[in-house]
Design a protein around this motif. Structure first.
Motif, PDB file in Angstrom:
ATOM      1  N   ARG A 109       0.949  -1.250   0.333  1.00 55.14           N
ATOM      2  CA  ARG A 109      -0.010  -0.038   0.001  1.00 55.14           C
ATOM      3  C   ARG A 109       0.837   1.228   0.008  1.00 55.14           C
ATOM      4  O   ARG A 109       2.144   1.117   0.401  1.00 55.14           O
ATOM      5  CB  ARG A 109      -0.989   0.102   1.179  1.00 55.14           C
ATOM      6  N   THR A 110       0.320   2.276  -0.149  1.00 53.80           N
ATOM      7  CA  THR A 110       0.913   3.675  -0.196  1.00 53.80           C
ATOM      8  C   THR A 110       1.784   3.787   0.993  1.00 53.80           C
ATOM      9  O   THR A 110       3.068   4.276   0.946  1.00 53.80           O
ATOM     10  CB  THR A 110       0.099   4.895  -0.664  1.00 53.80           C
ATOM     11  N   GLU A 111       1.187   3.631   2.188  1.00 52.03           N
ATOM     12  CA  GLU A 111       1.788   3.744   3.657  1.00 52.03           C
ATOM     13  C   GLU A 111       3.052   2.933   3.782  1.00 52.03           C
ATOM     14  O   GLU A 111       3.621   2.930   4.655  1.00 52.03           O
ATOM     15  CB  GLU A 111       0.582   3.773   4.657  1.00 52.03           C
ATOM     16  N   ASP A 112       3.357   1.706   3.007  1.00 46.91           N
ATOM     17  CA  ASP A 112       4.146   0.913   3.218  1.00 46.91           C
ATOM     18  C   ASP A 112       5.599   1.281   2.345  1.00 46.91           C
ATOM     19  O   ASP A 112       6.688   0.760   2.734  1.00 46.91           O
ATOM     20  CB  ASP A 112       3.898  -0.599   2.363  1.00 46.91           C
ATOM     21  N   VAL A 113       5.491   2.209   1.336  1.00 48.13           N
ATOM     22  CA  VAL A 113       6.329   2.592   0.636  1.00 48.13           C
ATOM     23  C   VAL A 113       7.554   3.270   1.434  1.00 48.13           C
ATOM     24  O   VAL A 113       8.782   2.929   1.222  1.00 48.13           O
ATOM     25  CB  VAL A 113       6.191   3.639  -0.578  1.00 48.13           C
ATOM     26  N   PRO A 114       7.364   4.178   2.412  1.00 46.43           N
ATOM     27  CA  PRO A 114       8.534   4.770   3.294  1.00 46.43           C
ATOM     28  C   PRO A 114       9.104   3.578   3.917  1.00 46.43           C
ATOM     29  O   PRO A 114      10.443   3.859   3.819  1.00 46.43           O
ATOM     30  CB  PRO A 114       7.627   5.673   4.160  1.00 46.43           C
ATOM     31  N   ARG A 115       8.514   2.612   4.245  1.00 49.12           N
ATOM     32  CA  ARG A 115       9.257   1.527   5.130  1.00 49.12           C
ATOM     33  C   ARG A 115      10.252   0.747   3.945  1.00 49.12           C
ATOM     34  O   ARG A 115      11.305   0.386   4.414  1.00 49.12           O
ATOM     35  CB  ARG A 115       8.507   0.647   5.549  1.00 49.12           C
ATOM     36  N   PHE A 116       9.654   0.545   2.824  1.00 44.96           N
ATOM     37  CA  PHE A 116      10.524  -0.241   1.579  1.00 44.96           C
ATOM     38  C   PHE A 116      11.619   0.927   1.426  1.00 44.96           C
ATOM     39  O   PHE A 116      12.794   0.289   1.434  1.00 44.96           O
ATOM     40  CB  PHE A 116       9.840  -0.180   0.432  1.00 44.96           C
ATOM     41  N   ARG A 117      11.543   2.114   1.419  1.00 46.97           N
ATOM     42  CA  ARG A 117      12.482   2.977   1.108  1.00 46.97           C
ATOM     43  C   ARG A 117      13.770   2.851   2.420  1.00 46.97           C
ATOM     44  O   ARG A 117      14.940   2.582   2.154  1.00 46.97           O
ATOM     45  CB  ARG A 117      12.186   4.431   1.193  1.00 46.97           C
ATOM     46  N   ASP A 118      13.225   2.670   3.544  1.00 47.02           N
ATOM     47  CA  ASP A 118      14.147   2.411   4.797  1.00 47.02           C
ATOM     48  C   ASP A 118      15.186   1.463   4.628  1.00 47.02           C
ATOM     49  O   ASP A 118      16.273   1.465   4.673  1.00 47.02           O
ATOM     50  CB  ASP A 118      13.530   2.698   5.971  1.00 47.02           C
ATOM     51  N   TYR A 119      14.488   0.270   4.195  1.00 44.16           N
ATOM     52  CA  TYR A 119      15.139  -1.045   4.232  1.00 44.16           C
ATOM     53  C   TYR A 119      15.913  -1.106   2.847  1.00 44.16           C
ATOM     54  O   TYR A 119      17.062  -1.402   3.014  1.00 44.16           O
ATOM     55  CB  TYR A 119      14.089  -2.221   3.868  1.00 44.16           C
ATOM     56  N   VAL A 171      19.071   9.787  -2.472  1.00 42.62           N
ATOM     57  CA  VAL A 171      19.734  10.808  -1.531  1.00 42.62           C
ATOM     58  C   VAL A 171      18.479  11.802  -1.456  1.00 42.62           C
ATOM     59  O   VAL A 171      18.301  12.369  -0.161  1.00 42.62           O
ATOM     60  CB  VAL A 171      20.801  11.418  -2.078  1.00 42.62           C
ATOM     61  N   ARG A 172      17.668  12.223  -2.533  1.00 42.14           N
ATOM     62  CA  ARG A 172      16.665  12.970  -2.406  1.00 42.14           C
ATOM     63  C   ARG A 172      15.559  12.657  -1.546  1.00 42.14           C
ATOM     64  O   ARG A 172      14.847  11.560  -1.891  1.00 42.14           O
ATOM     65  CB  ARG A 172      16.299  13.526  -3.906  1.00 42.14           C
ATOM     66  N   GLY A 173      15.307  13.458  -0.465  1.00 47.49           N
ATOM     67  CA  GLY A 173      14.177  13.090   0.441  1.00 47.49           C
ATOM     68  C   GLY A 173      14.424  12.082   1.282  1.00 47.49           C
ATOM     69  O   GLY A 173      13.545  11.783   2.110  1.00 47.49           O
ATOM     70  N   SER A 174      15.745  11.810   1.438  1.00 47.14           N
ATOM     71  CA  SER A 174      16.112  10.708   2.616  1.00 47.14           C
ATOM     72  C   SER A 174      16.359  11.323   3.728  1.00 47.14           C
ATOM     73  O   SER A 174      16.810  12.297   4.049  1.00 47.14           O
ATOM     74  CB  SER A 174      17.345   9.983   2.123  1.00 47.14           C
ATOM     75  N   LYS A 175      16.182  10.277   4.826  1.00 45.01           N
ATOM     76  CA  LYS A 175      16.673  10.937   6.195  1.00 45.01           C
ATOM     77  C   LYS A 175      18.221  10.634   6.377  1.00 45.01           C
ATOM     78  O   LYS A 175      18.630  10.864   7.680  1.00 45.01           O
ATOM     79  CB  LYS A 175      15.734  10.063   7.462  1.00 45.01           C
ATOM     80  N   ARG A 176      18.595   9.857   5.735  1.00 45.53           N
ATOM     81  CA  ARG A 176      20.153   9.545   5.654  1.00 45.53           C
ATOM     82  C   ARG A 176      21.107   9.952   4.388  1.00 45.53           C
ATOM     83  O   ARG A 176      21.769   9.066   3.834  1.00 45.53           O
ATOM     84  CB  ARG A 176      20.302   8.137   6.156  1.00 45.53           C
ATOM     85  N   LYS A 177      20.751  11.178   4.158  1.00 39.95           N
ATOM     86  CA  LYS A 177      21.631  11.608   2.821  1.00 39.95           C
ATOM     87  C   LYS A 177      23.056  11.295   3.055  1.00 39.95           C
ATOM     88  O   LYS A 177      23.626  11.024   2.119  1.00 39.95           O
ATOM     89  CB  LYS A 177      21.278  13.180   2.821  1.00 39.95           C
ATOM     90  N   GLY A 178      23.912  11.745   4.095  1.00 42.32           N
ATOM     91  CA  GLY A 178      25.185  11.746   4.189  1.00 42.32           C
ATOM     92  C   GLY A 178      25.384   9.919   4.081  1.00 42.32           C
ATOM     93  O   GLY A 178      26.629   9.919   3.271  1.00 42.32           O
ATOM     94  N   LEU A 179      24.796   9.168   4.402  1.00 41.09           N
ATOM     95  CA  LEU A 179      25.319   7.918   4.431  1.00 41.09           C
ATOM     96  C   LEU A 179      25.213   7.178   3.057  1.00 41.09           C
ATOM     97  O   LEU A 179      25.982   6.459   2.433  1.00 41.09           O
ATOM     98  CB  LEU A 179      24.551   6.950   5.504  1.00 41.09           C
ATOM     99  N   LEU A 180      23.901   7.790   2.361  1.00 39.10           N
ATOM    100  CA  LEU A 180      23.740   7.470   0.913  1.00 39.10           C
ATOM    101  C   LEU A 180      24.716   8.063  -0.126  1.00 39.10           C
ATOM    102  O   LEU A 180      25.370   7.197  -0.842  1.00 39.10           O
ATOM    103  CB  LEU A 180      22.370   7.932   0.611  1.00 39.10           C
TER     104      LEU A 180
END
Length: 421
Positions: A109-119, A171-180
């Motif tokens: 679902r749409t709300e699952d996508v941010p979790r997929f991004r984290d993983y 990187v764009r929109g990520s919470k971990r830009k530096g690591l990426l």
């Protein structure tokens, strides 16, 4: 038992699969294809158990056609060579991603996508760092001239490049830009340590494409600054690395030989040119479906006897074309070229179109750069004939497509809510 094949469990399984495919890609001897194969088996059973709830539409059948086109184009050669499975070794991995796509579309679902991004981001960070450590260990500790990980150096280089630009575009929109950003740098260095020219030459092209697609987001000033950093960094790499210098010198010498008409003296690039010409001759022999591998080997020997080819091509296994495009032209013919368009070019075109219609669709931008990378890698290598690369390419395309679709649906839903308010 039924809960195992519920949408929520499928999402959890897909989350870990996405992480493992990226983290394991170049870091361990166990191929990430194993994860995709297990996910395929799960998805087949899920599809069967939830068949009444899963509804397919015309869009899905287009995706099916793109994922199965490579295998379908090889069916005539498979039949003519007494059903030898070698024609399906790579293409079957794309077909395996069809049930994975169906289940992902049904469960995510749409709300699952941010979790997929984290993983996925953690998978990219670990996978890129692991690729660099392995490449450094092989070249700096073991003294190998070219890093190859647990693969051939060419394949390692292309996959490291793919990780590089997945990391950079995420990187764009990520919470971990530096690591990426570090992950992207790690991947790029790993590419350089393979000395794979196809992957190295793709680095600046994909970097500039990534900047261009984010021009409005980051601004002209930052783009010029990043461009300058890239040029300076490239100059430093060239200055400090004798291996890169030798590789560039070798490439320049080959170009000079080819331009001068001494194609045979251009050992690597010259052989590729002869392979492409041989592939074209195979296409001319049977334009609709091309020749079998055995027929291509015989044709290459005949061309050599006529003085129209070189020994390296005459003895090459399967009549290897050293280009995905020419390979599908030689074994596949016009059907093969149609298949190439469907599985290699159409996904990128689709995502570019989606992104320029909606520049907030970040996943289409990521997918467009990812697809552009493979379109470049396949110019000088039959990259998607290799099972792991094929599976990785198809699987990432499926995931990014689902994320892009969910973004589009979410935006359309928001627009409808505003309209009815």
């Amino acid at each position: 038992m039924g809960s195992i094949f519920s949408p929520r469990f499928a999402v959890k399984l897909n989350l870990w699969a996405a992480f493992l495919v990226l983290a394991m890609l170049l870091t361990v001897p166990v191929r990430s294809t194993v994860v995709i194969a297990l996910l395929f088996l799960y998805s087949v059973v899920y599809w069967v158990k939830n068949r009444s709830a899963i509804k397919l539409d015309g869009y899905d059948y287009i995706v099916f056609a793109c994922l199965s086109g490579y295998m379908i184009s090889n069916v005539p050669a498979f039949i003519m060579e007494d059903f030898r499975f070698r024609y399906f070794g790579g293409p079957i991995n794309m077909v395996m991603c069809i049930p994975i796509y169906v289940v992902a579309k049904h469960s995510i679902r749409t709300e699952d996508v941010p979790r997929f991004r984290d993983y996925m981001e953690w998978g990219l960070i670990i996978g890129s760092a692991g690729a660099l450590v392995l490449a450094m260990y092989q070249t700096q500790w073991l003294g190998m001239r070219r890093a190859d990980g647990f693969l051939f150096s060419i394949n390692f280089g292309y996959l490291a490049s793919a990780l590089t630009f997945l990391s950079l575009t995420m990187v764009r929109g990520s919470k971990r830009k530096g690591l990426l950003l570090f992950a992207s740098l790690f991947g790029a260095v790993a590419v350089l340590l393979t000395l794979t020219r196809g992957a190295i030459f793709a680095l600046p092209l994909l970097f500039f494409l990534s900047l261009f697609m984010n021009l409005k987001k980051i601004g002209v000033t930052k783009v010029l600054a990043l461009f300058s950093v890239f040029i300076i960094g490239s100059g430093l790499v060239y200055t400090l690395s004798s291996s890169v210098q030798n590789r560039m010198k070798y490439t320049v010498e080959e170009v000079i030989h080819i331009v001068s008409g001494d194609v045979e003296d251009a050992t690597s690039s010259g052989a590729r040119l002869y392979m492409w010409l041989a592939a074209y001759e195979a296409f001319r022999e049977r334009p609709l479906i091309g020749l079998t591998y055995t027929e291509r080997e015989a044709l290459n020997r005949e061309l050599y006897e006529q003085g129209r080819n070189i020994h390296e091509v005459a003895v090459s296994s399967r009549g290897h074309a050293h280009s995905q495009y020419f390979e599908n032209l030689a074994t596949g013919g016009l059907i093969g070229i149609l298949a190439v368009f469907g599985y290699l070019l159409l996904p990128g075109i689709y995502h570019i179109r989606c992104y320029y219609r909606d520049r907030t669709n970040h996943y289409s931008m990521v997918a467009a750069v990812f697809c552009a990378g493979f379109a470049l890698y396949c110019l000088t290598e039959v990259a998607l004939q290799q099972e792991m690369i094929n599976a990785f390419y198809a699987y990432l395309n499926v995931l990014l497509l689902i994320f892009s679709l969910r973004h589009q649906q979410d935006k359309e839903s928001s627009v409808r809510e505003v309209a009815y308010a």
